[in-house]
Design a protein around this motif. Structure first.
Motif, PDB file in Angstrom:
ATOM      1  N   GLY A  63       0.813  -1.215   0.000  1.00 14.79           N
ATOM      2  CA  GLY A  63       0.000   0.000   0.000  1.00 14.79           C
ATOM      3  C   GLY A  63       0.842   1.258   0.000  1.00 14.79           C
ATOM      4  N   VAL A  64       1.937   1.211   0.734  1.00 11.66           N
ATOM      5  CA  VAL A  64       2.866   2.346   0.748  1.00 11.66           C
ATOM      6  C   VAL A  64       3.565   2.476  -0.604  1.00 11.66           C
ATOM      7  CG1 VAL A  64       4.901   3.335   1.883  1.00 11.66           C
ATOM      8  CG2 VAL A  64       3.224   2.047   3.231  1.00 11.66           C
ATOM      9  N   PHE A  65       3.862   1.336  -1.213  1.00 10.74           N
ATOM     10  CA  PHE A  65       4.580   1.335  -2.487  1.00 10.74           C
ATOM     11  C   PHE A  65       3.804   2.045  -3.594  1.00 10.74           C
ATOM     12  CE2 PHE A  65       7.121  -2.798  -1.460  1.00 10.74           C
ATOM     13  CZ  PHE A  65       7.898  -2.075  -0.567  1.00 10.74           C
ATOM     14  N   LYS A  66       2.491   2.203  -3.423  1.00  5.32           N
ATOM     15  CA  LYS A  66       1.700   2.897  -4.438  1.00  5.32           C
ATOM     16  C   LYS A  66       2.161   4.343  -4.631  1.00  5.32           C
ATOM     17  CE  LYS A  66      -2.462   2.233  -2.806  1.00  5.32           C
ATOM     18  NZ  LYS A  66      -3.944   2.236  -2.753  1.00  5.32           N
ATOM     19  N   TRP A  67       2.856   4.877  -3.601  1.00  2.00           N
ATOM     20  CA  TRP A  67       3.301   6.264  -3.673  1.00  2.00           C
ATOM     21  C   TRP A  67       4.625   6.404  -4.413  1.00  2.00           C
ATOM     22  CZ3 TRP A  67      -0.131   9.797  -1.794  1.00  2.00           C
ATOM     23  CH2 TRP A  67      -1.110   9.312  -0.928  1.00  2.00           C
ATOM     24  N   VAL A  68       5.276   5.280  -4.710  1.00  2.00           N
ATOM     25  CA  VAL A  68       6.576   5.333  -5.377  1.00  2.00           C
ATOM     26  C   VAL A  68       6.376   5.602  -6.866  1.00  2.00           C
ATOM     27  CG1 VAL A  68       8.672   4.054  -5.946  1.00  2.00           C
ATOM     28  CG2 VAL A  68       7.619   3.767  -3.689  1.00  2.00           C
ATOM     29  N   THR A  69       7.066   6.627  -7.379  1.00  3.46           N
ATOM     30  CA  THR A  69       6.939   6.964  -8.800  1.00  3.46           C
ATOM     31  C   THR A  69       8.168   6.567  -9.608  1.00  3.46           C
ATOM     32  OG1 THR A  69       7.789   9.188  -8.347  1.00  3.46           O
ATOM     33  CG2 THR A  69       5.388   8.898  -8.319  1.00  3.46           C
ATOM     34  N   ASP A  70       9.282   6.343  -8.961  1.00  5.79           N
ATOM     35  CA  ASP A  70      10.509   5.976  -9.669  1.00  5.79           C
ATOM     36  C   ASP A  70      11.203   4.876  -8.878  1.00  5.79           C
ATOM     37  OD1 ASP A  70      13.021   5.731 -10.852  1.00  5.79           O
ATOM     38  OD2 ASP A  70      13.217   7.876 -11.255  1.00  5.79           O
ATOM     39  N   TRP A  71      10.948   3.627  -9.276  1.00  3.81           N
ATOM     40  CA  TRP A  71      11.465   2.505  -8.499  1.00  3.81           C
ATOM     41  C   TRP A  71      12.969   2.358  -8.618  1.00  3.81           C
ATOM     42  CZ3 TRP A  71      10.148   0.049  -4.455  1.00  3.81           C
ATOM     43  CH2 TRP A  71       8.804  -0.067  -4.104  1.00  3.81           C
TER      44      TRP A  71
END
Length: 507
Positions: free
Chosen positions: A398-406
């Protein structure tokens, strides 16, 4: 949208990669992770074992692979825009099976087991061809020797394609297809020699977990995660992080070790686990805690954090009616998250107080240590069950949804303090259909292994069992970050203590 693949076929973009898939791809592109292998030893039916049956054996394997491919669309797709922020899965018109099925025939005097292990280790660190080749990033390597009634099948894949639980499904379905094909003609629609023409209809790909389930985040959980992510280093007083093992990226090399436990010993250990309200996963976490407490002093590691990889297929909605994989627990895709565990300074000090000063040759578990072991193992199992029961509330995905550049995120992670000392990923029990009469295919043993994950846990443990046939426990660590002798001593501790527990139950 259609794209042109390099083999001259039109490839249709199906969907963008999910969070788990994109995260794994970023690690691969940064050379922080390479391959994963699940190897199984198949018992070959007597009619296909002789040298003169070699052609029939190879054809039976190829047809079973084709049938497995057709059940699981993630085995059929390639990737486009891999290095962009929005990579996508693409539909391929055909697969060249010579890229996915490799045969290795050994001479009579070659050490079969040694070759299997060497091949396993090499393939962990192998990289797949350039992603632009537009072939699915998985392969099987079949190892045969003479007319022995066995063959080793190593399934090696790039993690964005599917997870370890998906690999277990692959082997179980491949075994089913081998047995189903015994009494039918080998011809398959779309198969011409080694070229498999795929159906024109768009394949139904498994939906990413974040699109299947809500991922609610409580405000306090989210605040804690962001504070831990963005706080200045001088404010980080978390002594449970693995500061004793700084993250290093090069030179990339995986150290891999494994040991096996026979079925009688495994049954004895499982009985102890049930008695003490835990599981093999919980027990391995407990044993690892004692091993690291033994091998590291209080100055280097006053406390610990670990991670357990969890398969969330049980939390998925039913599979779509037209899904070729039929049920959600049989899907080849990426549906894992992790459960975090923290072990405080008081607990570690208590455990260390019961350990002898001289431990270079290893120690046995005392009654006091066993008591702590089972308490920790039960607590670990309870944390995992609570996490599963909560579904995906307050989950890192759920937190990872905020990542835009992995790629940037994973590159930054490699510059931070390592969080986990160890990780346990248990794909569970594989059904090897070993109760047959010897005339059918079956699986006798399995071994699961991961290549080193540079920013993840210092040492990763990967057990797998075959029903009625025992268990294999493997471990990996990055050679550039963990001392080889240290890793081998940790593994020797686990092997010694599991044997001690089995012996105590059997005596």
């Amino acid at each position: 949208m259609a794209n042109r693949s390099n083999n001259g076929t039109n490839a249709i973009a199906l969907r963008k990669l999910g969070i788990n898939e994109t995260y794994q791809l970023a690690m691969y592109l940064l050379d922080q992770y390479r391959g994963t292998v699940l190897s199984c030893r198949y018992e070959v039916p007597p009619r296909l074992a002789p040298a003169e049956s070699r052609a029939q054996l190879e054809e039976a394997v190829k047809v079973a692979v084709v049938d497995t491919i057709m059940r699981h669309p993630m085995l059929q797709v390639g990737m486009i825009n891999a290095t962009s922020k929005v990579p996508s899965w693409i539909q391929l018109q055909s697969l060249d099976l010579t890229q996915h099925i490799k045969w290795l025939y050994l001479r009579e005097h070659t050490n079969f087991e040694q070759t299997v292990q060497e091949t396993f280790r090499v393939q962990l660190d192998d990289r797949f061809p350039d992603l632009s080749t537009k072939q699915p990033e998985w392969k099987i390597t079949v190892i045969r020797q003479g007319e022995a009634p066995i063959m080793e099948v190593l399934l090696t894949w790039n993690h964005p394609q599917f997870d370890g639980a998906g690999a277990k499904v692959f082997h179980e379905d491949f075994l089913e297809m081998l047995n189903n094909a015994q009494n039918v003609a080998y011809e398959r629609k779309g198969l011409d020699g080694d070229i498999l023409t795929l159906p024109e209809a768009r394949p139904l790909l498994p939906t990413p977990i974040e699109s299947l389930k809500s991922l609610p985040l409580d405000i306090m959980y989210l605040a804690k995660v962001f504070w831990e992510e963005f706080r200045p280093p001088f404010l980080n007083r978390d002594v449970s992080q693995a500061a004793w093992c700084p993250i290093r990226s090069t030179p990339y090399k995986t150290q891999f070790r494994a040991f096996s436990i026979d079925n009688a010993s495994l049954l004895a250990i499982l009985a102890l686990c049930r008695k003490n309200k835990t599981t093999i996963t919980g027990l391995l976490n407990g044993l690892a805690l004692i091993a690291f407490s033994l091998r590291l002093d209080s100055t280097a590691a006053p406390a610990f954090q670990s991670s357990t990889i969890m398969d969330h297929r049980r939390n998925l909605p039913p599979a779509p009616p037209d899904a070729p994989w039929v049920s959600s627990d049989r899907v080849v895709s990426n549906y894992v998250t992790q459960c975090l565990h923290q072990f405080d300074t008081d607990l570690i000090a208590q455990i260390r107080s019961k350990l002898p000063a001289n431990s270079s040759e290893g120690v046995d578990l005392s009654a006091d240590l066993e008591s702590d072991l089972w308490a920790v193992s039960a607590q670990n199992r309870l944390e995992i069950m609570r996490k599963l029961e909560a579904g995906l509330r307050n989950d890192l995905v759920g937190v990872f949804k905020w990542v835009t550049d992995w790629q940037q995120t994973m590159s930054d992670m490699a510059k931070k303090t390592r969080q986990f000392t160890w990780l346990v990923t248990n794909v569970g029990v594989l059904d090897g259909k070993t109760s047959g009469n010897g005339q059918r295919w079956s699986i006798d043993r399995a071994q699961f292994g991961l290549s080193a994950e540079i920013p993840a846990a210092a040492i990763e443990f990967a057990p797998i069992s075959v029903a009625g046939r025992g268990m294999c426990v493997s471990a990996n660590w990055p050679d550039c970050a963990v001392d080889q002798i240290f890793g081998e001593r940790i593994m020797a501790d686990l092997e010694r203590w599991l044997a001690q527990l089995a012996s105590s139950r059997q005596s």
